[in-house]
Structures are given as structure tokens and as C-alpha cells.
Design a protein around this motif. Structure first.
Motif, PDB file in Angstrom:
ATOM      1  N   SER A 149       0.953  -1.219  -0.043  1.00  0.00           N
ATOM      2  CA  SER A 149      -0.071  -0.259   0.071  1.00  0.00           C
ATOM      3  C   SER A 149       0.966   1.286   0.065  1.00  0.00           C
ATOM      4  O   SER A 149       0.579   2.162  -0.699  1.00  0.00           O
ATOM      5  N   LYS A 150       1.962   1.326   0.869  1.00  0.00           N
ATOM      6  CA  LYS A 150       2.958   2.354   0.942  1.00  0.00           C
ATOM      7  C   LYS A 150       3.357   2.645  -0.773  1.00  0.00           C
ATOM      8  O   LYS A 150       3.582   3.856  -1.034  1.00  0.00           O
ATOM      9  N   LEU A 151       3.785   1.563  -1.367  1.00  0.00           N
ATOM     10  CA  LEU A 151       4.271   1.711  -2.518  1.00  0.00           C
ATOM     11  C   LEU A 151       3.278   2.403  -3.708  1.00  0.00           C
ATOM     12  O   LEU A 151       3.361   3.140  -4.469  1.00  0.00           O
ATOM     13  N   ILE A 152       2.132   1.557  -3.310  1.00  0.00           N
ATOM     14  CA  ILE A 152       0.886   2.098  -4.417  1.00  0.00           C
ATOM     15  C   ILE A 152       0.307   3.409  -4.229  1.00  0.00           C
ATOM     16  O   ILE A 152       0.175   4.114  -5.355  1.00  0.00           O
ATOM     17  N   LEU A 153       0.450   3.932  -3.179  1.00  0.00           N
ATOM     18  CA  LEU A 153      -0.277   5.313  -2.904  1.00  0.00           C
ATOM     19  C   LEU A 153       0.849   6.381  -3.252  1.00  0.00           C
ATOM     20  O   LEU A 153       0.508   7.637  -3.420  1.00  0.00           O
ATOM     21  N   ARG A 154       1.898   6.043  -3.711  1.00  0.00           N
ATOM     22  CA  ARG A 154       3.010   6.972  -4.290  1.00  0.00           C
ATOM     23  C   ARG A 154       2.431   7.448  -5.726  1.00  0.00           C
ATOM     24  O   ARG A 154       2.836   8.468  -6.191  1.00  0.00           O
ATOM     25  N   GLU A 155       1.521   6.685  -6.463  1.00  0.00           N
ATOM     26  CA  GLU A 155       1.282   6.751  -7.833  1.00  0.00           C
ATOM     27  C   GLU A 155      -0.418   6.832  -8.022  1.00  0.00           C
ATOM     28  O   GLU A 155      -0.927   7.527  -8.853  1.00  0.00           O
ATOM     29  N   VAL A 156      -1.150   6.124  -6.940  1.00  0.00           N
ATOM     30  CA  VAL A 156      -2.462   5.844  -7.139  1.00  0.00           C
ATOM     31  C   VAL A 156      -3.242   6.477  -5.840  1.00  0.00           C
ATOM     32  O   VAL A 156      -2.718   6.080  -4.755  1.00  0.00           O
ATOM     33  N   PRO A 157      -4.458   7.164  -6.106  1.00  0.00           N
ATOM     34  CA  PRO A 157      -5.077   7.743  -4.891  1.00  0.00           C
ATOM     35  C   PRO A 157      -5.750   6.644  -4.071  1.00  0.00           C
ATOM     36  O   PRO A 157      -6.086   5.255  -4.692  1.00  0.00           O
ATOM     37  N   VAL A 158      -6.361   6.766  -2.833  1.00  0.00           N
ATOM     38  CA  VAL A 158      -6.771   5.924  -1.778  1.00  0.00           C
ATOM     39  C   VAL A 158      -8.006   4.971  -2.429  1.00  0.00           C
ATOM     40  O   VAL A 158      -7.817   3.887  -2.366  1.00  0.00           O
ATOM     41  N   PHE A 159      -9.034   5.806  -3.032  1.00  0.00           N
ATOM     42  CA  PHE A 159     -10.168   5.008  -3.013  1.00  0.00           C
ATOM     43  C   PHE A 159     -10.056   4.243  -4.355  1.00  0.00           C
ATOM     44  O   PHE A 159     -10.513   3.064  -4.539  1.00  0.00           O
ATOM     45  N   THR A 160      -9.342   4.780  -5.449  1.00  0.00           N
ATOM     46  CA  THR A 160      -8.898   3.817  -6.649  1.00  0.00           C
ATOM     47  C   THR A 160      -8.363   2.796  -6.242  1.00  0.00           C
ATOM     48  O   THR A 160      -8.650   1.533  -6.956  1.00  0.00           O
ATOM     49  N   ALA A 161      -7.058   2.735  -5.686  1.00  0.00           N
ATOM     50  CA  ALA A 161      -6.141   1.652  -5.182  1.00  0.00           C
ATOM     51  C   ALA A 161      -7.089   0.505  -4.473  1.00  0.00           C
ATOM     52  O   ALA A 161      -7.148  -0.602  -4.764  1.00  0.00           O
ATOM     53  N   THR A 162      -7.988   0.998  -3.517  1.00  0.00           N
ATOM     54  CA  THR A 162      -8.851   0.046  -2.766  1.00  0.00           C
ATOM     55  C   THR A 162      -9.921  -0.693  -3.634  1.00  0.00           C
ATOM     56  O   THR A 162     -10.290  -1.871  -3.533  1.00  0.00           O
ATOM     57  N   PHE A 163     -10.495   0.225  -4.715  1.00  0.00           N
ATOM     58  CA  PHE A 163     -11.572  -0.454  -5.445  1.00  0.00           C
ATOM     59  C   PHE A 163     -10.759  -1.532  -6.341  1.00  0.00           C
ATOM     60  O   PHE A 163     -11.305  -2.478  -6.604  1.00  0.00           O
ATOM     61  N   VAL A 164      -9.519  -1.145  -6.767  1.00  0.00           N
ATOM     62  CA  VAL A 164      -9.059  -2.324  -7.758  1.00  0.00           C
ATOM     63  C   VAL A 164      -8.595  -3.621  -6.877  1.00  0.00           C
ATOM     64  O   VAL A 164      -8.885  -4.634  -7.592  1.00  0.00           O
ATOM     65  N   ARG A 165      -8.295  -3.394  -5.672  1.00  0.00           N
ATOM     66  CA  ARG A 165      -7.844  -4.245  -4.902  1.00  0.00           C
ATOM     67  C   ARG A 165      -9.181  -5.411  -4.550  1.00  0.00           C
ATOM     68  O   ARG A 165      -9.304  -6.624  -4.576  1.00  0.00           O
ATOM     69  N   LEU A 166     -10.097  -4.796  -4.521  1.00  0.00           N
ATOM     70  CA  LEU A 166     -11.376  -5.293  -3.784  1.00  0.00           C
ATOM     71  C   LEU A 166     -11.991  -5.996  -4.889  1.00  0.00           C
ATOM     72  O   LEU A 166     -12.540  -7.153  -4.844  1.00  0.00           O
ATOM     73  N   ALA A 167     -12.056  -5.484  -6.175  1.00  0.00           N
ATOM     74  CA  ALA A 167     -12.258  -6.008  -7.215  1.00  0.00           C
ATOM     75  C   ALA A 167     -11.671  -7.207  -7.826  1.00  0.00           C
ATOM     76  O   ALA A 167     -12.312  -8.102  -8.309  1.00  0.00           O
ATOM     77  N   THR A 168     -10.374  -7.183  -7.638  1.00  0.00           N
ATOM     78  CA  THR A 168      -9.526  -8.183  -7.951  1.00  0.00           C
ATOM     79  C   THR A 168     -10.035  -9.478  -6.949  1.00  0.00           C
ATOM     80  O   THR A 168      -9.864 -10.646  -7.431  1.00  0.00           O
ATOM     81  N   SER A 169      -9.849  -8.895  -5.666  1.00  0.00           N
ATOM     82  CA  SER A 169     -10.320 -10.173  -4.747  1.00  0.00           C
ATOM     83  C   SER A 169     -11.713 -10.827  -4.900  1.00  0.00           C
ATOM     84  O   SER A 169     -11.953 -11.959  -4.813  1.00  0.00           O
TER      85      SER A 169
END
Length: 333
Positions: free
Chosen positions: A22-42
Motif C-alpha cells: 500500500s505504501k508503494l501504491i499510494l505513491r502513484e494511485v489515490p486511496v479510493f481507486t487503489a482500494t477499488f482495484v484491490r477489492l474488485a480483484t479479490s
């Protein structure tokens, strides 16, 4: 090491990698978008697993639907927001130690919401964990590359995330109908993805997302597949073999694995205060997890339905402390 213990260690390593990724992801992607991608993938991974292993429609009752809705809001949506913004303002090591307090926080929430008694042993364990988590952030305020006030805010947000996860797991005791844990995880992942869809659409920036590196996209998919997918399946498969006390004790390995991964992939330095705080949290979790459970009288069996007893599920990378119904007192017919 037994095979079941290896699976549990692997699950805790995967869960420990959540904050690092998450620390690495948030360098480029905002919080809500990153979480949506993760939940959709799971959701896709768990949906495939359920379709292969135990197909069938999920039909919770109206009461259970309300409980699941509350779990989704508190344990998926709010947890994700608090955890992701929290890790942005703190080091991954400090964040991992705080989130390692989930089993201890479950005891606190059960004390407040369910009026469960607090033994002296459990109180000592909670005190150890709180001192360790607070101390590690006080001693390292500002040393993780963020100003002290930001580090304090991050620690506060992470504590809110811990409480959300504890409430989420405690609410699992309110479910009445039998539902397999993996199906429960699938339901909550899908519901969580739907909740994040609207804020994701609002913050989504096509130009910004077009600049995201393939490594960050891979990390987002990884968190969905490995953390919310594989780790959940491994932990619950293991809990069919070991008791919940042993499973809870293994969660103490999560901040340890998170620390090692933070040093390797982010380059965060390991300080003596990290080691001390981590040791206090681990000791506190073990004290709480190893407390003898009071014996409960045998009870008549419910009618056989062919489904497993219900249990709370893993929402965002935290491991359930003591899911009800998985290893309860055997009933007699």
C-alpha cells in the motif's frame, strides 16, 4: 513444521505485505481507486474459488443482511480509508505494529459492546500491546520521513482502523445463518467494491492513471489476489485443523513479516525502538491468545444443513482473532 503451520506462516507473511504494498501504491494511485482495484480483484479470485469448490447462491436472511451491511461499512470501507491514509503518514513498520493489535482490540470491543468480562491476564496483555504500539510511534515521531504531527495523525488513523476491524470481527458473532467463511469473504469483497465505486469514479483521473507504472498495477492486483484472496483461503483452511487460540497467536507474526518486508522493499531502517515496540505487541497478543477459554456445556445440535458454521471473515489483511463457531464446544445428539 506441520503443513498447517506452514500455511499459517505463509498467510501471515502475505498479510504483512499489505501495508508495504500500500505504501508503494499510494505513491502513484489515490486511496479510493487503489482500494477499488484491490477489492474488485479479490472478488474475482474468491468468486472463482467459490465457483470451483462450493458453487451455490448466497442467500442471507434479512437480519444477517443488515449485519453484513454493517460489517461492509465498518470493516471494509472505513477500515480501508483509515488504514490507507494512516500508512501514508507513517512508516510501514509502525503501521504494521499497530495493525498487529487487532486480536487485542477484539477483546476490548467485546468488553464494551458484548459486556464480556475482562480477566487480569487479558488486561495485562492489552496493556503490553497498547504500550508497545504507542511507544513505537512516540519514539519514532518524525523519523519515518514525515513531520511529527503527521506521524501522530497517521497513528491515530491506524488505531481507528484497528477498532473498525475489531468491530467487524465482533459483529460476526451476530450472524445467525450458516455461511462458509470464503463465501462470506466474497460477499463482503463484492459489497466493498460497490461502496468504493462512487468515490472512485469521483476521484478518478484518466491522465493520472495513464501514467501509473506497470509495477504499481501489478501491486494492486497482488493485494487483491494474495492478501484478500490467497491469505484468506490459507488461514481459513488452516483453522479447520487448529484451534482458534493457535490461529490468533500466529497473527503476532504479521507485524514481524511486515517489518522485514519494509526493510527489504522500502528501505526503512530498523531501530531499537521498533524491536522493543514489536516485542511488546507480540507478547501482548500471545498473552491474550493463550488465555484459557471457559468451558461451556454441551448443547443440542442444530438440524444438519450441510453447511459449515458461520464465522467472521478477513476484510483488509487482518486475521480473525477467534472466529465464533469454527471450533466451539462439540454438541451432542
Amino acid at each position: 513444521m506441520r503443513g498447517v503451520h506452514f500455511r499459517m506462516v505463509l498467510a501471515t507473511v502475505l498479510l504483512g505485505s499489505y501495508l508495504v504494498a500500500s505504501k508503494l501504491i499510494l505513491r502513484e494511485v489515490p486511496v479510493f481507486t487503489a482500494t477499488f482495484v484491490r477489492l474488485a480483484t479479490s472478488s474475482a479470485v474468491l468468486g472463482f474459488h467459490v465457483g470451483m469448490k462450493s458453487p451455490g447462491r448466497i442467500r442471507p436472511s434479512r437480519r444477517d443482511s443488515l449485519v453484513l451491511m454493517a460489517q461492509t461499512v465498518v470493516g471494509v470501507f472505513l477500515f480501508s480509508v483509515f488504514a490507507m491514509y494512516g500508512v501514508r503518514f507513517t512508516g510501514a513498520i509502525e503501521a504494521g505494529v499497530i495493525l498487529g493489535m487487532v486480536p487485542v482490540s477484539v477483546s476490548v470491543v467485546a468488553l464494551v459492546l458484548l459486556r464480556e468480562s475482562l480477566s487480569r491476564r487479558r488486561g495485562v496483555g492489552i496493556a503490553f500491546a497498547v504500550v508497545g504500539a504507542v511507544g513505537i510511534n512516540v519514539l519514532n515521531a518524525g523519523s519515518s520521513g514525515t513531520p511529527g504531527r503527521h506521524a501522530a495523525l497517521g497513528a491515530l488513523l491506524l488505531m481507528c482502523a484497528v477498532l473498525c476491524e475489531a468491530v467487524f470481527l465482533t459483529f460476526g458473532k451476530l450472524l445467525t445463518a450458516a455461511m462458509e467463511p470464503v463465501k462470506l469473504s466474497l460477499t463482503l469483497s463484492v459489497a466493498g467494491a460497490l461502496l468504493f465505486a462512487v468515490p472512485t469514479a469521483i476521484e478518478f483521473d484518466w491522465h493520472r492513471m495513464s501514467q501509473v507504472s506497470w509495477q504499481t498495477w501489478a501491486l494492486m492486483v497482488y493485494t487483491g489476489v494474495a492478501v484478500n484472496g490467497v491469505a484468506v483461503v490459507l488461514m481459513y483452511d488452516s483453522m479447520d485443523t487448529v484451534d482458534t487460540t493457535t490461529a490468533a497467536a500466529f497473527t503476532a507474526l504479521t507485524p514481524v513479516s511486515g517489518t522485514i518486508l519494509s526493510m527489504v522493499f522500502i528501505g526503512e531502517p530498523l531501530r531499537p525502538s521498533h524491536v522493543l515496540g514489536m516485542a511488546l505487541v507480540v507478547v501482548g497478543v500471545f498473552i491474550v491468545a493463550k488465555e484459557p477459554q471457559p468451558a461451556t456445556p454441551a448443547k443440542p445440535c442444530p438440524p444438519v444443513t450441510g453447511t459449515a458454521p458461520s464465522a467472521p471473515t478477513v476484510a483488509e489483511g487482518a486475521v480473525p482473532a477467534a472466529p465464533p463457531g469454527r471450533h466451539s464446544t462439540p454438541c451432542v445428539r
